[in-house]
Enzyme design. Structure first.
Site, PDB file in Angstrom:
ATOM      1  N   MET A 262      -8.830 -29.401  -3.172  1.00  0.00           N
ATOM      2  CA  MET A 262     -10.153 -28.780  -3.124  1.00  0.00           C
ATOM      3  C   MET A 262     -11.120 -29.594  -3.971  1.00  0.00           C
ATOM      4  O   MET A 262     -10.844 -29.894  -5.132  1.00  0.00           O
ATOM      5  CB  MET A 262     -10.075 -27.335  -3.625  1.00  0.00           C
ATOM      6  CG  MET A 262     -11.420 -26.637  -3.728  1.00  0.00           C
ATOM      7  SD  MET A 262     -12.259 -26.576  -2.133  1.00  0.00           S
ATOM      8  CE  MET A 262     -13.969 -26.570  -2.673  1.00  0.00           C
ATOM      9  N   GLU A 263     -12.292 -29.912  -3.384  1.00  0.00           N
ATOM     10  CA  GLU A 263     -13.216 -30.888  -3.947  1.00  0.00           C
ATOM     11  C   GLU A 263     -14.144 -30.348  -5.003  1.00  0.00           C
ATOM     12  O   GLU A 263     -15.246 -30.895  -5.199  1.00  0.00           O
ATOM     13  CB  GLU A 263     -14.059 -31.482  -2.815  1.00  0.00           C
ATOM     14  CG  GLU A 263     -15.029 -30.510  -2.133  1.00  0.00           C
ATOM     15  CD  GLU A 263     -14.495 -29.822  -0.895  1.00  0.00           C
ATOM     16  OE1 GLU A 263     -15.292 -29.321  -0.090  1.00  0.00           O
ATOM     17  OE2 GLU A 263     -13.262 -29.774  -0.727  1.00  0.00           O
TER      18      GLU A 263
ATOM     19  N   GLU B 198     -11.136 -36.122  -1.084  1.00  0.00           N
ATOM     20  CA  GLU B 198     -11.781 -35.199  -2.022  1.00  0.00           C
ATOM     21  C   GLU B 198     -12.919 -35.860  -2.789  1.00  0.00           C
ATOM     22  O   GLU B 198     -13.941 -35.227  -3.076  1.00  0.00           O
ATOM     23  CB  GLU B 198     -10.750 -34.620  -3.001  1.00  0.00           C
ATOM     24  CG  GLU B 198      -9.583 -33.895  -2.353  1.00  0.00           C
ATOM     25  CD  GLU B 198      -9.997 -32.858  -1.320  1.00  0.00           C
ATOM     26  OE1 GLU B 198     -11.037 -32.190  -1.526  1.00  0.00           O
ATOM     27  OE2 GLU B 198      -9.302 -32.727  -0.300  1.00  0.00           O
TER      28      GLU B 198
END
Length: 913
Positions: free
Chosen positions: A310-311, A345
């Site tokens: 998750m970025e 990401e």
């Protein structure tokens, strides 16, 4: 009413027309505000726009022992409409009694609400005041409590072991709509604000957030940690991690500090990802012509994590398998996955975080671009990996899903938060990335990069829609980008081009391709590329109509249909276009010759095979013709092409087992003979200085040979496995071949001899490497004994398997275990539905177990079972999986009607190459 009318008319006489109209508008807005009620805010896709957040002061205190948290938030607002209500998102939170207040910047008075309504179904908090709120700036204060849940979303707990003791860490995962599970907020991408975060945590723990720490002070056994205020960003990018960690660190060329955090004792496994991250940040800074926007970048390996990564702005979270690399126990494929996921990401730090989609309809702007750019970065860092050839796996996955009638457009209307998670799929990611590659190829790499840099600068710190990107690309290139790309993003599906030679012309006709073989109504503007007899002679044009033709003598001076096999044409050069090609028999036979004589690139060899397989499944070509084409790959040596041959072979074996079981042994013999040459060349043991691609290929080929029942491979695998059981550091079973050995071992396991199964469980329990655990899980259900498959499936639901990892055990279910797996899914559905809730993990349970079936009766049975059990978060996946069952059923019937298939298979199986 008459009295009011009279007063208004008197006002009209006193005021001029414009003033009177303004006065009337104010009256209307005031009246509308007075008429507001709780019911009007329910069931809406978006929050009302009469207030916008500007800054959040957020305080959180997680209790890792009780798995709860308390907090407070002060939200600086701009009240832009006449309203007695404030409506924001909140879910699974208890608002503290008496803690809600509003204060206008024009007054020191705290206004307290007269009613607070939590609407569970819509995940909103409706706050009603007894008067109109002053327009302009103000502050909303809320105190709240929540639970550190075990659902891997919102503010949740992840478990790990430290010195033999089980411990909890606190982690956030807010995308797409779960920030509301941590604090009340305007949880929509367009509602960007700055965030000032303060945490109170046990003093021995590491506390991380998006920004660097600006202040720390002790408070008894706890530490109060304050972070710098963030730049403007969306709520789904806020991140917090609290736990025990080691880290490794380095800096980019311009001094940005980069760290990789992981469990204590595993820091050496973060060095590869750290090196990739530092180089990638420097690469993106040049490519996007904008520096990395934050003062630091942290990347954290989380033991329990639903997605791959998750970025979050400045604090990227990962599954351990997507961030950590162990030199001794990780395979080459693990190394490549880490590099591509990290690059993906970090691309989001620009494409998604700095410039954010306006609404989830435009999710593909984030995910499609990050997927495409991650390959650009990986190719720059590791050119020897040939990742652009491997990118075709992404394209193929997108093509497979988009060939279903139950697909969806790249841009899909989202009418409720419950619908969002289902579009995090191969359309948004893989089709999105593929149409970007197609557009870049059409416009040219240099023009495309300049346009992207302009787009990033123009929309930095704000939101954008798909049309905004097209406008910039159109301006930079002078091409009709919007017109071209609307046909690819606004409608689902893609075309198949039927190509034939007639009267010296190459004729094209486009129709929508559907795996069912049905006719679709879509039409596209197709960027066509083609080459004739060599890659030196290429043409490209836009097919804007249903059909068109090209004079072959202009394309190829040597065109002469009498030249036999030497003449060939390849449409969609290097597979840059998102479409399929159906050649007439003459052109198809000449392409087979071009493959056999090594005249096509690896990407084009891949494409010809993939198109033929898809056309066969759609009953537009015979299986016999597909098998004859596959025979042309007898000397194939390129990793991605061989990998695709293996994937295709698995699917062909499965469908033949249902359509003509008497041919299965010969089909397997043919595929074994096709793989024998590269298998013997590679062997079991790695060679000094061999390539990364050879290391990956070895494992895939040996696994395939084991799946096809190749006795020599299975016996060698079992022998090497026993040596590995005796000595985990033996050179006889390096990480790249372990999956093959595990699958081969399970092929020997049955209910009366489960020694191999128990040995694998022993390794699973002894290792602390997530990648090794996943390898074992993916092999456990590959036994040909249904009772062993059932035992393996039950193990997936045990406390020994992390919820995120259970789906890995579904991918390897043997054909003999299909029915028992379906029974298991039905019997455990209530537990599975409750445990995995919503999101892509629960959809994997459905697609992995349902999709392999191939009869309409089974399709009906599945449909009936889920008739009363479906919900918005799984409905699209369910429909797609059932459609796949019906496509398979149609394919089975088509194969059964091929009268000469047996002869073709027998000849191929026993032909001596």
């Amino acid at each position: 009413m008459g009295n009011l009318y009279g007063k208004l008319m008197h006002c009209k006489q006193l005021l001029d027309g414009h003033l009177f109209e303004g006065f009337l508008r104010k009256i209307r807005r005031w009246t509308m505000a007075e008429e507001q009620n709780v019911e009007q805010f329910k069931g809406q896709a978006r929050l009302p726009k009469f207030a916008a957040p500007k800054r959040y002061d957020l305080f959180l205190k997680p209790d890792l022992a009780s798995c709860t948290f308390s907090g407070s938030v002060r939200i600086a607002l701009d009240v832009v409409g006449h309203t007695r209500f404030l409506v924001l998102n909140a879910a699974d939170l208890a608002v503290k009694e008496g803690s809600v207040w509003f204060r206008s910047s024009s007054s020191s008075e705290e206004i307290r609400p007269v009613e607070i309504v939590a609407v569970e179904g819509d995940e909103i908090l409706i706050i009603r005041f007894d008067r109109l709120l002053p327009r302009g700036e103000g502050v909303l204060g809320i105190g709240f409590q929540g639970t550190l849940n075990d659902k891997m979303k919102g503010f949740y707990r992840s478990t790990y072991e430290y010195k033999g003791e089980k411990k909890n860490m606190a982690v956030t995962q807010f995308e797409p709509v779960d920030a509301r599970r941590c604090f009340p907020c305007w949880d929509e991408p367009v509602c960007k604000a700055t965030f000032k975060i303060t945490l109170e945590v046990p003093s021995e723990l590491v506390a991380l957030s998006n920004m660097p720490v600006v202040d720390e002070k002790l408070d008894g056994p706890n530490r109060i940690v304050s972070f710098e205020e963030s730049p403007i960003m969306s709520t789904y990018l806020v991140a917090i991690v609290v736990g025990l960690f080691d880290y490794v660190e380095a800096s980019t060329s311009d001094g940005t500090k980069v760290r990789v955090y992981c469990q204590v004792g595993k820091s050496s496994q973060g060095k590869f990802a750290l090196d990739v991250a530092v180089k990638t940040l420097d690469l993106y800074k040049k490519y996007f012509a904008v520096p990395y926007p934050l003062p630091k970048l942290d990347m954290v390996a989380i033991p329990d994590f639903a997605a791959g990564a998750m970025e979050n702005y400045g604090l990227v979270t990962y599954r351990e398998t997507a961030l950590l690399f162990d030199d001794r126990h990780s395979a080459a494929s693990n190394k490549q996955r880490v590099a591509i996921v990290v690059a993906h990401e970090l691309a989001h730090q620009w494409f998604g975080n700095l410039v954010t989609m306006e609404w989830w309809t435009h999710l593909w702007l984030n995910e499609g671009f990050a997927t495409w750019v991650s390959y650009l970065a990986a190719d720059s860092l590791f050119p020897e990996w040939n990742v652009w050839t491997q990118f075709l796996d992404e394209t193929t996955t997108g093509l497979r899903l988009d060939a279903l009638t139950e697909s969806h457009p790249i841009e899909v209307d989202i009418n409720h938060a419950s619908e969002i998670e289902e579009i995090f799929d191969a359309i948004s990611y893989k089709k999105g990335a593929s149409v970007i590659r197609m557009l870049q190829s059409y416009l040219g790499a240099e023009c495309f990069q300049k346009a992207l840099a302009s787009y990033i600068k123009k929309f930095a710190y704000s939101n954008a829609k798909t049309e905004d990107l097209w406008a910039v690309l159109e301006k930079e290139s002078g091409e009709p980008v919007k017109k071209l790309m609307h046909s690819w993003t606004k409608q689902k599906g893609y075309p198949v081009l039927s190509v034939k030679v007639r009267d010296g012309n190459l004729e094209f006709e486009q129709t929508q391709f559907l795996s069912s073989g049905s006719s679709g109504v879509g039409q596209w503007i197709v960027p066509i590329t083609l080459c004739c007899c060599s890659y030196k002679s290429q043409e490209k044009f836009l097919l804007e109509t249903k059909s068109d033709k090209m004079n072959l003598t202009k394309l190829c001076d040597s065109f002469d249909s009498g030249k036999g096999g030497k003449f060939w044409i390849k449409v969609n050069v290097n597979q840059t276009g998102f479409y399929r090609v159906n050649y007439d028999d003459e052109l198809a036979s000449k392409l087979r010759y071009a493959i056999e004589s090594h005249q096509l690139t690896a990407t084009d060899r891949f494409g010809v095979l993939d198109d033929s397989f898809a056309l066969s499944m759609a009953c537009k070509q015979t299986l016999s013709s597909l098998l004859s084409l596959m025979a042309a790959y007898k000397e194939e040596s390129e990793y991605t092409v061989l990998s695709h041959i293996i994937t295709t072979s698995y699917k062909v074996v499965d469908v033949v087992a249902d359509a003509a079981p008497e041919l299965v042994d010969d089909i397997k013999t043919f595929f074994i003979s096709l793989l024998q040459y590269p298998a013997e060349k590679l062997g079991w043991d790695p060679k000094d200085g061999e390539s990364h691609l050879d290391a990956m290929l070895r494992g895939e080929i040996l696994t395939a040979l084991a799946e096809f029942g190749h006795d020599i491979t299975i016996n060698e695998a079992v022998k090497r496995f026993h040596a590995f059981m005796e000595d985990r550091d033996t050179s006889l079973l390096p990480p790249d071949t372990r999956k093959a050995a595990y699958v081969a071992l399970m092929k020997t396991v049955n209910n009366s001899n489960k020694v191999g199964y128990e040995s694998l469980l022993r390794i699973y329990r002894e290792t602390d490497l997530s990648q090794e655990k996943v390898r074992i899980l993916s092999a456990l259900a590959s036994s040909p004994d249904p009772s062993v498959v059932l035992e393996a499936l039950n193990f997936l639901l045990s406390s020994e398997v992390r919820n995120q990892d259970a789906v890995h055990g579904l991918a390897g279910i043997s054909r003999e275990g299909r029915d028992v797996a379906w029974m298991w899914l039905k019997e455990n559905w209530e537990h599975i539905s409750k445990t995995w809730g919503s999101g892509f993990l629960i959809t994997r349970f459905i697609s992995s177990i349902v999709s392999p079936f191939s009869s309409d009766e089974k399709g009906d049975e599945i449909e009936n079972f889920f008739a009363t059990r479906s919900k918005p978060s799984i409905s699209r996946t369910l429909k797609q999986s059932i459609e796949r069952v019906r496509v398979n059923a149609k394919w089975v019937k088509s194969i059964q009607s091929e009268t000469s298939l047996g002869e073709v298979v027998e000849e191929l199986a026993y032909r001596i190459y």
